[in-house]
Design an enzyme around this catalytic site. Structure first.
Site, PDB file in Angstrom:
ATOM      1  N   TRP A   1       0.831  -1.222   0.000  1.00 26.84           N
ATOM      2  CA  TRP A   1       0.000   0.000   0.000  1.00 26.84           C
ATOM      3  C   TRP A   1       0.861   1.265   0.000  1.00 26.84           C
ATOM      4  CZ3 TRP A   1      -2.613   2.395   4.835  1.00 26.84           C
ATOM      5  CH2 TRP A   1      -3.489   3.435   4.440  1.00 26.84           C
TER       6      TRP A   1
ATOM      7  N   ASP B   1       1.518  -8.736  -0.699  1.00 33.26           N
ATOM      8  CA  ASP B   1       0.120  -8.292  -0.805  1.00 33.26           C
ATOM      9  C   ASP B   1       0.065  -6.931  -1.487  1.00 33.26           C
ATOM     10  OD1 ASP B   1      -2.828  -8.320   0.050  1.00 33.26           O
ATOM     11  OD2 ASP B   1      -2.120  -6.425   0.897  1.00 33.26           O
TER      12      ASP B   1
ATOM     13  N   TYR C   1      -4.160   0.453  -5.154  1.00 34.42           N
ATOM     14  CA  TYR C   1      -3.014   1.156  -4.572  1.00 34.42           C
ATOM     15  C   TYR C   1      -2.348   2.000  -5.670  1.00 34.42           C
ATOM     16  CZ  TYR C   1      -3.480  -2.081  -0.594  1.00 34.42           C
ATOM     17  OH  TYR C   1      -3.940  -2.815   0.479  1.00 34.42           O
TER      18      TYR C   1
ATOM     19  N   GLN D   1      -8.674 -11.043   5.002  1.00 33.92           N
ATOM     20  CA  GLN D   1      -7.656 -10.014   5.289  1.00 33.92           C
ATOM     21  C   GLN D   1      -8.315  -8.914   6.131  1.00 33.92           C
ATOM     22  OE1 GLN D   1      -4.890  -6.641   3.161  1.00 33.92           O
ATOM     23  NE2 GLN D   1      -5.032  -8.579   2.103  1.00 33.92           N
TER      24      GLN D   1
ATOM     25  N   SER E   1      -0.933  -3.978  11.321  1.00 30.29           N
ATOM     26  CA  SER E   1      -0.618  -4.583  12.622  1.00 30.29           C
ATOM     27  C   SER E   1       0.408  -3.777  13.407  1.00 30.29           C
ATOM     28  CB  SER E   1      -0.130  -6.011  12.419  1.00 30.29           C
ATOM     29  OG  SER E   1      -1.133  -6.720  11.732  1.00 30.29           O
ATOM     30  N   LEU E   2       1.084  -2.854  12.728  1.00 28.65           N
ATOM     31  CA  LEU E   2       1.934  -1.888  13.452  1.00 28.65           C
ATOM     32  C   LEU E   2       1.150  -0.599  13.699  1.00 28.65           C
ATOM     33  CD1 LEU E   2       5.342  -2.323  11.520  1.00 28.65           C
ATOM     34  CD2 LEU E   2       4.752  -3.197  13.794  1.00 28.65           C
TER      35      LEU E   2
ATOM     36  N   ARG F   1      -0.056   1.376  11.486  1.00 27.65           N
ATOM     37  CA  ARG F   1       0.586   2.318  10.549  1.00 27.65           C
ATOM     38  C   ARG F   1       1.885   2.898  11.119  1.00 27.65           C
ATOM     39  NH1 ARG F   1      -4.514   5.446   7.686  1.00 27.65           N
ATOM     40  NH2 ARG F   1      -5.774   3.587   7.366  1.00 27.65           N
TER      41      ARG F   1
ATOM     42  N   ARG G   1      -1.281   9.583   8.054  1.00 29.10           N
ATOM     43  CA  ARG G   1      -1.396   9.506   9.515  1.00 29.10           C
ATOM     44  C   ARG G   1      -1.697  10.843  10.173  1.00 29.10           C
ATOM     45  NH1 ARG G   1       3.975   5.784   9.635  1.00 29.10           N
ATOM     46  NH2 ARG G   1       4.686   7.416   8.243  1.00 29.10           N
TER      47      ARG G   1
ATOM     48  N   GLY H   1       3.563  -3.049   6.077  1.00 31.96           N
ATOM     49  CA  GLY H   1       3.770  -2.046   5.027  1.00 31.96           C
ATOM     50  C   GLY H   1       5.243  -1.683   4.943  1.00 31.96           C
TER      51      GLY H   1
HETATM   52  N1  LIG Z   1      -7.176  -4.699   2.948  1.00 30.34           N
HETATM   53  C1  LIG Z   1      -7.127  -3.452   3.342  1.00 30.34           C
HETATM   54  O1  LIG Z   1      -8.129  -2.733   3.390  1.00 30.34           O
HETATM   55  C2  LIG Z   1      -5.798  -2.877   3.756  1.00 30.34           C
HETATM   56  C3  LIG Z   1      -5.738  -1.629   4.403  1.00 30.34           C
HETATM   57  C4  LIG Z   1      -4.482  -1.154   4.797  1.00 30.34           C
HETATM   58  C5  LIG Z   1      -3.346  -1.921   4.527  1.00 30.34           C
HETATM   59  N2  LIG Z   1      -3.425  -3.112   3.870  1.00 30.34           N
HETATM   60  C6  LIG Z   1      -2.214  -3.929   3.573  1.00 30.34           C
HETATM   61  O2  LIG Z   1      -1.466  -4.130   4.758  1.00 30.34           O
HETATM   62  C7  LIG Z   1      -0.153  -3.550   4.622  1.00 30.34           C
HETATM   63  C8  LIG Z   1       0.288  -3.015   5.968  1.00 30.34           C
HETATM   64  O3  LIG Z   1      -0.641  -2.101   6.529  1.00 30.34           O
HETATM   65  P1  LIG Z   1      -0.302  -0.549   6.771  1.00 30.34           P
HETATM   66  O4  LIG Z   1       0.580  -0.083   5.705  1.00 30.34           O
HETATM   67  O5  LIG Z   1      -1.605   0.119   7.007  1.00 30.34           O
HETATM   68  O6  LIG Z   1       0.402  -0.444   8.156  1.00 30.34           O
HETATM   69  P2  LIG Z   1       1.546  -1.060   9.058  1.00 30.34           P
HETATM   70  O7  LIG Z   1       2.178  -2.255   8.462  1.00 30.34           O
HETATM   71  O8  LIG Z   1       0.892  -1.164  10.379  1.00 30.34           O
HETATM   72  O9  LIG Z   1       2.578   0.172   9.110  1.00 30.34           O
HETATM   73  C9  LIG Z   1       3.444   0.486   8.060  1.00 30.34           C
HETATM   74  C10 LIG Z   1       4.480   1.468   8.561  1.00 30.34           C
HETATM   75  O10 LIG Z   1       5.219   0.867   9.629  1.00 30.34           O
HETATM   76  C11 LIG Z   1       6.564   1.279   9.580  1.00 30.34           C
HETATM   77  N3  LIG Z   1       7.427   0.093   9.487  1.00 30.34           N
HETATM   78  C12 LIG Z   1       7.305  -0.981   8.670  1.00 30.34           C
HETATM   79  N4  LIG Z   1       8.289  -1.862   8.923  1.00 30.34           N
HETATM   80  C13 LIG Z   1       9.035  -1.341   9.914  1.00 30.34           C
HETATM   81  C14 LIG Z   1      10.200  -1.792  10.602  1.00 30.34           C
HETATM   82  N5  LIG Z   1      10.771  -2.955  10.350  1.00 30.34           N
HETATM   83  N6  LIG Z   1      10.708  -0.979  11.570  1.00 30.34           N
HETATM   84  C15 LIG Z   1      10.138   0.196  11.861  1.00 30.34           C
HETATM   85  N7  LIG Z   1       9.043   0.682  11.222  1.00 30.34           N
HETATM   86  C16 LIG Z   1       8.494  -0.101  10.267  1.00 30.34           C
HETATM   87  C17 LIG Z   1       6.708   2.215   8.397  1.00 30.34           C
HETATM   88  O11 LIG Z   1       6.504   3.540   8.924  1.00 30.34           O
HETATM   89  P3  LIG Z   1       7.317   4.825   8.360  1.00 30.34           P
HETATM   90  O12 LIG Z   1       6.688   5.061   7.026  1.00 30.34           O
HETATM   91  O13 LIG Z   1       7.004   5.890   9.368  1.00 30.34           O
HETATM   92  O14 LIG Z   1       8.756   4.415   8.313  1.00 30.34           O
HETATM   93  C18 LIG Z   1       5.544   1.802   7.518  1.00 30.34           C
HETATM   94  O15 LIG Z   1       5.114   2.828   6.651  1.00 30.34           O
HETATM   95  C19 LIG Z   1      -0.294  -2.536   3.478  1.00 30.34           C
HETATM   96  O16 LIG Z   1       0.923  -2.252   2.827  1.00 30.34           O
HETATM   97  C20 LIG Z   1      -1.277  -3.254   2.575  1.00 30.34           C
HETATM   98  O17 LIG Z   1      -0.620  -4.255   1.803  1.00 30.34           O
HETATM   99  C21 LIG Z   1      -4.651  -3.602   3.505  1.00 30.34           C
END
Ligand SMILES: NC(=O)c1ccc[n+]([C@@H]2O[C@H](COP(=O)([O-])OP(=O)(O)OC[C@H]3O[C@@H](n4cnc5c(N)ncnc54)[C@H](OP(=O)(O)O)[C@@H]3O)[C@@H](O)[C@H]2O)c1
Length: 318
Positions: A21, A52, A57, A175, A205-206, A208, A225, A277
């Site tokens: 995403w 994923d 996106y 999902q 799960s983090l 965001r 955010r 993400g």
């Molecule tokens: N089905 C749906 O409706 C839906 C909705 C949302 C997301 N998704 C999927 O789920 C994925 C993950 O969700 P998400 O993007 O909302 O949030 P997330 O995984 O909770 O958070 C992503 C953010 O966490 C940080 N991060 C990631 N890896 C890290 C690490 N190893 N150490 C430190 N910080 C780390 C980065 O922040 P910084 O940018 O600040 O570095 C990144 O932008 C998306 O990419 C997408 O594929 C699906």
């Protein structure tokens, strides 16, 4: 990195899934492609074989970026690829579309962008109140027969919606949103999936990034955010206090805070994978150790209590 059978499918996937995403400029700004491509390569080095993405996106941008890179590097067959449909973005104002003809048309478009002949897991991105389940079933049957899609899943559906869908077509994977701060699905959706052996791949799960605890106290978010209450003012300070309180748990298990947050969700027996993400090789490399082992249940409950209390206080803080 542990791997797991995804539901009842023949897909064997890493417990950490690479989320795409972040290649959606409208939400995340311009994420540089060079480091992102390095992250895809790094994923294989650390045992991540599951990606994923979604057609929506960046309105095709994330799928095209992935497809171009995998084709150029000859890496398509090294990954299990999950994508989604639901948002019809053929006209300027996008709208949910789960009609037969759109599914067939959009699947072709995704295959083209991904530069592949098959999608391993094709997911309905969200619940469409105008869904016609028999039409969806007909489209899914056609795509499966043609070998264009291997398995089907749904995202953001509740337990009643999943039960309704199951009467018409096979749902191999859910999902949902799931994290220490978003636990609503523990009541109904996770038991349903556990009982029916439906795979569960959780997103955000983090929370965001909030549950990484990595941001300086005066950090100002400028992307998607910026509008979320827990990322602002006193609420943000309270959440960062809670992350400090989690440090002894992380240290006890030899984990970082982001790894602890991911390992916490993967400890739930219904969970197959955590979709994280990713923007950089460092992100994927440093989150990978979260995909091994699980937490003792005493720690699982104590960690949950710390975040639950912090969230209640954060909501009252401003
Ligand atoms: N089905 C749906 O409706 C839906 C909705 C949302 C997301 N998704 C999927 O789920 C994925 C993950 O969700 P998400 O993007 O909302 O949030 P997330 O995984 O909770 O958070 C992503 C953010 O966490 C940080 N991060 C990631 N890896 C890290 C690490 N190893 N150490 C430190 N910080 C780390 C980065 O922040 P910084 O940018 O600040 O570095 C990144 O932008 C998306 O990419 C997408 O594929 C699906």
């Amino acid at each position: 990195m542990q791997t797991i059978q995804l539901g009842k499918t023949d897909l064997i996937v890493s417990r950490i899934c690479f989320g795409c995403w972040q290649l959606s400029p409208k939400f995340w700004g311009e994420v540089p492609l060079g480091p992102w491509r390095e992250a895809i390569k790094k994923a294989l080095d650390v045992g991540v074989n599951f990606i994923d993405t979604a057609d929506a996106y960046g309105d095709g941008y994330a799928e095209s970026s992935l497809g171009d890179f995998l084709a150029k590097e000859g890496l398509r067959d090294r990954f299990v690829i999950a994508t989604k449909f639901y948002w019809n973005f053929e006209r300027e104002k996008r709208y949910p579309d789960t009609s037969h003809d759109y599914i067939i048309r959009e699947c072709e478009a995704s295959l083209k962008r991904l530069k592949t002949d098959r999608i391993d897991l094709y997911q309905i991105h969200a619940w469409d109140p105008l869904i016609r389940p028999d039409e969806v079933a007909a489209a899914f049957g056609q795509l499966k027969k043609q070998g264009k899609v291997r398995w089907f899943g749904v995202s953001n559906w509740n337990a009643d919606q999943i039960r309704m869908g199951l009467e018409h077509f096979d749902i191999e994977c859910l999902q949902p949103r799931y994290s220490l701060l978003t636990r609503e699905i523990e009541e109904r959706e996770l038991p349903l999936c556990l009982g029916k052996r439906i795979g569960v791949i959780a997103f955000s799960s983090l929370y965001r990034g909030l549950l990484t605890g990595k941001y300086p106290r005066d950090h100002k978010f400028t992307d998607t955010r910026a509008d979320l209450p827990l990322f602002q003012g006193k609420a943000f300070q309270r959440m960062m206090d809670a992350m400090d309180d989690l440090k002894p748990f992380a240290e006890k298990h030899g984990l970082t805070l982001p790894q602890l947050a991911i390992r916490w969700i993967l400890t739930h027996p219904a969970l197959s994978c955590a979709i994280v993400g990713i923007k950089t090789a460092e992100h994927i490399e440093t989150i990978a150790p979260a995909g091994d082992a699980i937490l003792p249940s005493t720690d699982w409950w104590d960690i949950a209590d710390i975040i639950e209390t912090a969230e209640e206080e954060a909501k009252k803080a401003d």
